[in-house]
Design an enzyme around this catalytic site. Sequence first.
Site, PDB file in Angstrom:
ATOM      1  N   TRP A 104       0.832  -1.203   0.000  1.00  0.00           N
ATOM      2  CA  TRP A 104       0.000   0.000   0.000  1.00  0.00           C
ATOM      3  C   TRP A 104       0.866   1.251   0.000  1.00  0.00           C
ATOM      4  O   TRP A 104       0.536   2.236  -0.663  1.00  0.00           O
ATOM      5  CB  TRP A 104      -0.991  -0.005   1.160  1.00  0.00           C
ATOM      6  CG  TRP A 104      -1.987  -1.121   1.054  1.00  0.00           C
ATOM      7  CD1 TRP A 104      -2.164  -2.148   1.927  1.00  0.00           C
ATOM      8  CD2 TRP A 104      -2.945  -1.329  -0.006  1.00  0.00           C
ATOM      9  NE1 TRP A 104      -3.167  -2.977   1.475  1.00  0.00           N
ATOM     10  CE2 TRP A 104      -3.657  -2.504   0.300  1.00  0.00           C
ATOM     11  CE3 TRP A 104      -3.251  -0.644  -1.173  1.00  0.00           C
ATOM     12  CZ2 TRP A 104      -4.666  -3.006  -0.526  1.00  0.00           C
ATOM     13  CZ3 TRP A 104      -4.253  -1.138  -2.007  1.00  0.00           C
ATOM     14  CH2 TRP A 104      -4.944  -2.312  -1.673  1.00  0.00           C
ATOM     15  N   ASP A 174      -1.865   6.828   6.039  1.00  0.00           N
ATOM     16  CA  ASP A 174      -2.872   5.875   5.592  1.00  0.00           C
ATOM     17  C   ASP A 174      -3.154   4.966   6.786  1.00  0.00           C
ATOM     18  O   ASP A 174      -2.320   4.167   7.181  1.00  0.00           O
ATOM     19  CB  ASP A 174      -2.326   5.067   4.406  1.00  0.00           C
ATOM     20  CG  ASP A 174      -3.306   3.993   3.922  1.00  0.00           C
ATOM     21  OD1 ASP A 174      -4.385   3.836   4.526  1.00  0.00           O
ATOM     22  OD2 ASP A 174      -2.963   3.310   2.941  1.00  0.00           O
ATOM     23  N   LYS A 198     -12.445  -1.909   6.590  1.00  0.00           N
ATOM     24  CA  LYS A 198     -11.725  -2.756   7.532  1.00  0.00           C
ATOM     25  C   LYS A 198     -12.212  -2.530   8.961  1.00  0.00           C
ATOM     26  O   LYS A 198     -12.581  -3.469   9.634  1.00  0.00           O
ATOM     27  CB  LYS A 198     -10.222  -2.504   7.410  1.00  0.00           C
ATOM     28  CG  LYS A 198      -9.647  -3.228   6.193  1.00  0.00           C
ATOM     29  CD  LYS A 198      -8.804  -2.378   5.310  1.00  0.00           C
ATOM     30  CE  LYS A 198      -8.524  -3.100   3.996  1.00  0.00           C
ATOM     31  NZ  LYS A 198      -7.767  -2.285   3.061  1.00  0.00           N
TER      32      LYS A 198
HETATM   33  C1  LIG Z   1      -7.186  -1.839   2.012  1.00  0.00           C
HETATM   34  C2  LIG Z   1      -6.141  -0.811   2.056  1.00  0.00           C
HETATM   35  C3  LIG Z   1      -6.017   0.158   1.051  1.00  0.00           C
HETATM   36  C4  LIG Z   1      -6.902   0.184  -0.170  1.00  0.00           C
HETATM   37  O1  LIG Z   1      -8.162   0.563   0.145  1.00  0.00           O
HETATM   38  P1  LIG Z   1      -9.290   0.776  -0.980  1.00  0.00           P
HETATM   39  O2  LIG Z   1     -10.407   1.303  -0.166  1.00  0.00           O
HETATM   40  O3  LIG Z   1      -9.550  -0.565  -1.591  1.00  0.00           O
HETATM   41  O4  LIG Z   1      -8.780   1.739  -1.983  1.00  0.00           O
HETATM   42  C5  LIG Z   1      -5.036   1.116   1.196  1.00  0.00           C
HETATM   43  N1  LIG Z   1      -4.212   1.127   2.254  1.00  0.00           N
HETATM   44  C6  LIG Z   1      -4.291   0.210   3.234  1.00  0.00           C
HETATM   45  C7  LIG Z   1      -3.361   0.271   4.391  1.00  0.00           C
HETATM   46  C8  LIG Z   1      -5.259  -0.790   3.156  1.00  0.00           C
HETATM   47  O5  LIG Z   1      -5.343  -1.713   4.132  1.00  0.00           O
END
Ligand SMILES: *Cc1c(COP(=O)(O)O)cnc(C)c1O
Length: 362
Positions: A104, A174, A198
Amino acid sequence: MARVFNFSAGPSMLPEDVLSKAAAEMLDYQGTGTSVMEMSHRSNAFIAIAKDAEALLRELMEIPDSYKVLFLQGGASTQFAMAPLNLMGRNGSKKADFVNTGMWSKKAISEAKKFGAVNVVASSEDKNFNYIPALTKEMFDPQAAYAHITTNNTIFGTRYRELPDTGSVPLVADMSSNILSERYDVAKFGLIYAGAQKNIGPAGVTVAIIREDLLGMELDITPTMLGYKIHADNESMYNTPPCYPLYVSKLVFEWLKKKGGVTAMQKINEEKAGMLYGFLDSSKIFKGTVEPKYRSLMNIPFVLPTEELNGSFIKQATAAGFINLKGHRSVGGMRASIYNAMPVEGVEKLVEFMKEFEGKNG
Ligand SMILES: *Cc1c(COP(=O)(O)O)cnc(C)c1O
């Protein structure tokens, strides 16, 4: 009805109480005679939902008044572009620092490169991202527009135990896979973003928490929908928001508040993760893949000695009601994602099941 224990990395389990409440309110939301899905986002009923969601998130994360809370769309992946579009121009430097701790982070890096110069200050790729690199203030460029980290690495199962000191350079995080799972001091960040699927709610809503002084400096090329300010000025209703996911997220926030908030949830998360790591450390055949110091509370990758055993474990676990334990292809083996909504009982039962498996195959 048989609910299983779902260890999916995302979209993931939601609290059963939340699903029941959503089901009960599905056809007639609080006497309106409509579902939340059918309401105008300008209706009083929906505006109340959106306001409550924001107020609850502010309370849960103790978000200072000097921050805006935005409910957006496009997932964290859209934030990979939105953050640089909005922040690269902060001090005219058009450069940003990134720490590369996994897939990511890499995606965030490659997207940011489209809008400015990216300096990767540290990386853990040399060991397949099984640790978080040591970071000192000297490693960060004081002239950078911002510095970006991924607080929890969903695929590799690592998390920061302490935040880097970037001085006056805004820290951007993030937090998609560990927001609301442990306490963070929001004031340490310029921007926090997270896809909901999540630890917040259903896929479709993306949370951005941004310090007000960082609004309004987007690059000229920024499409209207990708500017934070337009969403801030319109209370996340510049266009139609993801109404239903936002409503379910509100129910999750209420559930979390009832559970005692983030502090209480962090204790539960430490207990759940501790159980699983404790077993992995004592097992002769199961092994965790991450350096203990950087182990995630949310995503726990582990392996068995052979591909054959990995395969047969996943198959038997699925049949026993422990689903989505297959690891990401870049780590292999298994991964148990145990977000806030995974009950303690789910991890207890998984560990019991792993013990039995070891008894038969060890
Ligand atoms: C799942 C995830 C993403 C991607 O998320 P989307 O909503 O599918 O764009 C980005 N960063 C992290 C840390 C993630 O766990």
